[in-house]
Design a protein around this motif. Sequence first.
Motif, mmCIF file in Angstrom:
data_model
loop_
_atom_site.group_PDB
_atom_site.id
_atom_site.type_symbol
_atom_site.label_atom_id
_atom_site.label_comp_id
_atom_site.label_asym_id
_atom_site.label_seq_id
_atom_site.Cartn_x
_atom_site.Cartn_y
_atom_site.Cartn_z
ATOM 1 N N SER A 218 70.400 60.816 99.710
ATOM 2 C CA SER A 218 71.183 59.661 99.262
ATOM 3 C C SER A 218 70.632 58.356 99.849
ATOM 4 C CB SER A 218 72.639 59.824 99.691
ATOM 5 O OG SER A 218 72.713 59.621 101.091
ATOM 6 N N PHE A 219 71.188 57.274 99.353
ATOM 7 C CA PHE A 219 70.794 55.960 99.851
ATOM 8 C C PHE A 219 71.146 55.811 101.332
ATOM 9 C CE2 PHE A 219 70.408 51.382 99.947
ATOM 10 C CZ PHE A 219 69.416 51.142 99.017
ATOM 11 N N ALA A 220 72.219 56.498 101.755
ATOM 12 C CA ALA A 220 72.606 56.446 103.169
ATOM 13 C C ALA A 220 71.521 57.060 104.052
ATOM 14 C CB ALA A 220 73.932 57.178 103.370
ATOM 15 N N ASP A 221 70.874 58.139 103.551
ATOM 16 C CA ASP A 221 69.772 58.751 104.312
ATOM 17 C C ASP A 221 68.638 57.737 104.510
ATOM 18 O OD1 ASP A 221 71.041 61.259 104.409
ATOM 19 O OD2 ASP A 221 70.285 61.764 102.406
ATOM 20 N N LEU A 222 68.363 57.025 103.405
ATOM 21 C CA LEU A 222 67.307 56.007 103.464
ATOM 22 C C LEU A 222 67.644 54.948 104.512
ATOM 23 C CD1 LEU A 222 64.852 54.386 102.481
ATOM 24 C CD2 LEU A 222 66.253 53.522 100.605
ATOM 25 N N LYS A 223 68.846 54.459 104.448
ATOM 26 C CA LYS A 223 69.234 53.377 105.355
ATOM 27 C C LYS A 223 69.160 53.843 106.813
ATOM 28 C CE LYS A 223 72.474 49.778 106.351
ATOM 29 N NZ LYS A 223 73.831 49.271 106.279
ATOM 30 N N PHE A 246 61.686 47.294 91.976
ATOM 31 C CA PHE A 246 60.382 47.957 91.890
ATOM 32 C C PHE A 246 60.478 48.939 90.730
ATOM 33 C CE2 PHE A 246 60.850 47.000 96.440
ATOM 34 C CZ PHE A 246 59.722 46.216 96.632
ATOM 35 N N PRO A 247 59.441 49.061 89.936
ATOM 36 C CA PRO A 247 59.514 49.943 88.762
ATOM 37 C C PRO A 247 59.712 51.412 89.142
ATOM 38 C CG PRO A 247 57.538 48.564 88.731
ATOM 39 C CD PRO A 247 58.156 48.388 90.059
ATOM 40 N N PHE A 248 59.251 51.780 90.332
ATOM 41 C CA PHE A 248 59.260 53.209 90.706
ATOM 42 C C PHE A 248 60.489 53.630 91.489
ATOM 43 C CE2 PHE A 248 57.265 50.980 94.176
ATOM 44 C CZ PHE A 248 56.285 50.202 93.563
ATOM 45 N N THR A 249 61.371 52.667 91.805
ATOM 46 C CA THR A 249 62.600 53.030 92.516
ATOM 47 C C THR A 249 63.812 52.414 91.825
ATOM 48 O OG1 THR A 249 62.098 51.181 94.007
ATOM 49 C CG2 THR A 249 61.644 53.393 94.835
ATOM 50 N N GLU A 250 64.916 53.109 91.931
ATOM 51 C CA GLU A 250 66.160 52.599 91.335
ATOM 52 C C GLU A 250 67.355 53.244 92.030
ATOM 53 O OE1 GLU A 250 66.622 50.179 89.233
ATOM 54 O OE2 GLU A 250 68.798 50.485 89.348
ATOM 55 N N PRO A 251 68.215 52.543 92.736
ATOM 56 C CA PRO A 251 68.088 51.116 92.998
ATOM 57 C C PRO A 251 66.955 50.808 94.000
ATOM 58 C CG PRO A 251 69.923 52.053 94.245
ATOM 59 C CD PRO A 251 69.386 53.158 93.374
ATOM 60 N N SER A 252 66.583 49.529 94.026
ATOM 61 C CA SER A 252 65.523 49.084 94.949
ATOM 62 C C SER A 252 66.075 48.031 95.889
ATOM 63 C CB SER A 252 64.374 48.451 94.163
ATOM 64 O OG SER A 252 63.873 49.329 93.184
ATOM 65 N N ALA A 253 65.422 47.903 97.023
ATOM 66 C CA ALA A 253 65.877 46.898 97.991
ATOM 67 C C ALA A 253 64.724 46.378 98.837
ATOM 68 C CB ALA A 253 66.948 47.511 98.900
ATOM 69 N N GLU A 254 64.923 45.181 99.360
ATOM 70 C CA GLU A 254 64.018 44.657 100.392
ATOM 71 C C GLU A 254 64.735 44.847 101.717
ATOM 72 O OE1 GLU A 254 61.067 43.343 99.796
ATOM 73 O OE2 GLU A 254 61.151 42.630 97.721
ATOM 74 N N VAL A 255 63.991 45.250 102.739
ATOM 75 C CA VAL A 255 64.596 45.465 104.049
ATOM 76 C C VAL A 255 64.330 44.253 104.938
ATOM 77 C CG1 VAL A 255 64.728 47.000 106.046
ATOM 78 C CG2 VAL A 255 64.091 47.913 103.795
ATOM 79 N N ASP A 256 65.396 43.659 105.451
ATOM 80 C CA ASP A 256 65.239 42.573 106.436
ATOM 81 C C ASP A 256 65.709 43.098 107.791
ATOM 82 O OD1 ASP A 256 64.615 41.002 104.292
ATOM 83 O OD2 ASP A 256 66.546 39.952 104.219
ATOM 84 N N ILE A 257 65.017 42.680 108.857
ATOM 85 C CA ILE A 257 65.563 43.015 110.172
ATOM 86 C C ILE A 257 66.033 41.728 110.840
ATOM 87 C CG2 ILE A 257 64.210 45.091 110.537
ATOM 88 C CD1 ILE A 257 62.324 43.575 112.242
ATOM 89 N N VAL A 284 63.767 57.047 94.586
ATOM 90 C CA VAL A 284 62.683 57.320 93.637
ATOM 91 C C VAL A 284 63.261 57.436 92.221
ATOM 92 C CG1 VAL A 284 60.780 58.877 93.043
ATOM 93 C CG2 VAL A 284 61.399 58.538 95.449
ATOM 94 N N ASP A 285 62.672 56.689 91.298
ATOM 95 C CA ASP A 285 63.152 56.694 89.910
ATOM 96 C C ASP A 285 62.960 58.095 89.306
ATOM 97 O OD1 ASP A 285 63.460 54.229 87.574
ATOM 98 O OD2 ASP A 285 62.953 56.276 86.897
ATOM 99 N N PRO A 286 63.982 58.605 88.593
ATOM 100 C CA PRO A 286 63.861 59.942 87.996
ATOM 101 C C PRO A 286 62.608 60.097 87.128
ATOM 102 C CG PRO A 286 66.091 59.106 87.736
ATOM 103 C CD PRO A 286 65.297 57.993 88.353
ATOM 104 N N GLY A 301 65.231 61.500 95.935
ATOM 105 C CA GLY A 301 64.447 61.107 97.097
ATOM 106 C C GLY A 301 64.422 59.610 97.272
ATOM 107 N N TYR A 302 63.880 59.207 98.401
ATOM 108 C CA TYR A 302 63.703 57.772 98.628
ATOM 109 C C TYR A 302 62.248 57.481 98.981
ATOM 110 C CZ TYR A 302 64.283 58.944 103.640
ATOM 111 O OH TYR A 302 64.164 59.484 104.882
ATOM 112 N N ALA A 303 61.885 56.226 98.819
ATOM 113 C CA ALA A 303 60.525 55.800 99.148
ATOM 114 C C ALA A 303 60.604 54.421 99.778
ATOM 115 C CB ALA A 303 59.663 55.757 97.896
ATOM 116 N N PHE A 304 59.601 54.108 100.588
ATOM 117 C CA PHE A 304 59.536 52.762 101.183
ATOM 118 C C PHE A 304 58.072 52.410 101.408
ATOM 119 C CE2 PHE A 304 60.228 55.959 104.468
ATOM 120 C CZ PHE A 304 59.154 55.752 105.309
ATOM 121 N N GLY A 305 57.808 51.141 101.542
ATOM 122 C CA GLY A 305 56.425 50.736 101.758
ATOM 123 C C GLY A 305 56.354 49.436 102.532
ATOM 124 N N MET A 306 55.395 49.377 103.475
ATOM 125 C CA MET A 306 55.271 48.135 104.266
ATOM 126 C C MET A 306 53.808 47.804 104.506
ATOM 127 S SD MET A 306 56.513 49.808 107.817
ATOM 128 C CE MET A 306 57.030 51.436 107.335
#
Length: 339
Positions: A218-223, A246-257, A284-286, A301-306
């Motif tokens: 879930s999104f909570a796991d990602l967070k 992002f085309p490959f994720t839904e929903p998508s987010a930017e992470v700020d610290i 990850v988009d279906p 699943g979830y994905a992230f990139g930096m």
Amino acid sequence: MLDKVKELIGEVTAFNGTTKDEIETFRIKFLSKKGLLNDLFNEFKNVNPAERKDFGQALNTLKNLAQDKVNQLKDTLENASDQKGFYGDLTRPEEPIELGSRHPISLVRNKIIDVFSRIGFTVSEGPEIEDDWHNFTALNLPEYHPARDMQDTFFIETNPDILLRTHTSSVQVRYMENNKPPIRTISPGRVFRNEDISARAHCIFHQVEGLYIDTDVSFADLKQTLLYFTKEMFGKSKIRLRPSYFPFTEPSAEVDIYWGLETETDYKITKGTGWLEIMGCGMVDPNVLKNANIDPEIYSGYAFGMGIERIAMLLYQIPDIRMFYENDVRFLEQFKSVL
Ligand code: PHE
């Protein structure tokens, strides 16, 4: 007199000095101007004529013996010090060993790998020269999709199917094609974008992208994973997720610290807000799962990139991205103490 000379012959024969000083003292005693031999030669005229022949011979023997002795002992001493030279002077301070240093990009990449490997992520790699499928189409970016313009691409020669990867998401596609869930992997690597070079942007840079696929993700796991990461990496424990695309994720987010506003530099790098954007992420988009033969009805699943450069710039307060690629030793040497 003759007896005295014979006694001295005995002394010379028996002498076995081993140091430079001992040999020199011996030489002075016998062979110098004021030495015993000169004294004895001066005595020659006082010797009884009948004994002169024997005396003279004995004196010559003594002189030759003393001379030979000095030469022979000096030779031995020199050979011995030659042998010592084989090991060098053991009392000398040792040669200074120049310590090298890791490149800041490697330092940060290794740290990111370390943080994620502690929660079960493996490291995966893929080719820098990619095909359209792995860099775009499989990631829900079909031909003519406007989002392709988000990443200006270098193509190889005139073949629009072969390009330099614009992100390491391509590695994740390959990983999904070749591995069954559960999947936990991060993909560090070099990426290429046709961008103008400035203090903030370069056409070659580095990324780490992460992918997690299992049942009931879930999104909570990602967070929670991102929170763990920012704590370990920066020692900061406040993050926020801003909706993004992002085309490959839904929903998508930017992470700020939340970086803070304690110093002037904090003000400068956060533009007075205290917040810093450090990565993109999403579920990850279906369509992407389907493209890699993973059933989106069963798995999520979830994905992230930096960008590694961006994080290194924050951690080490490096003002210009171009410094990473100049290989100026004055810059690189400053990372000697960092492991
Ligand atoms: N691939 C994106 C980029 O290069 C980053 C990203 C990865 C965003 C995974 C979301 C999920 O900008």
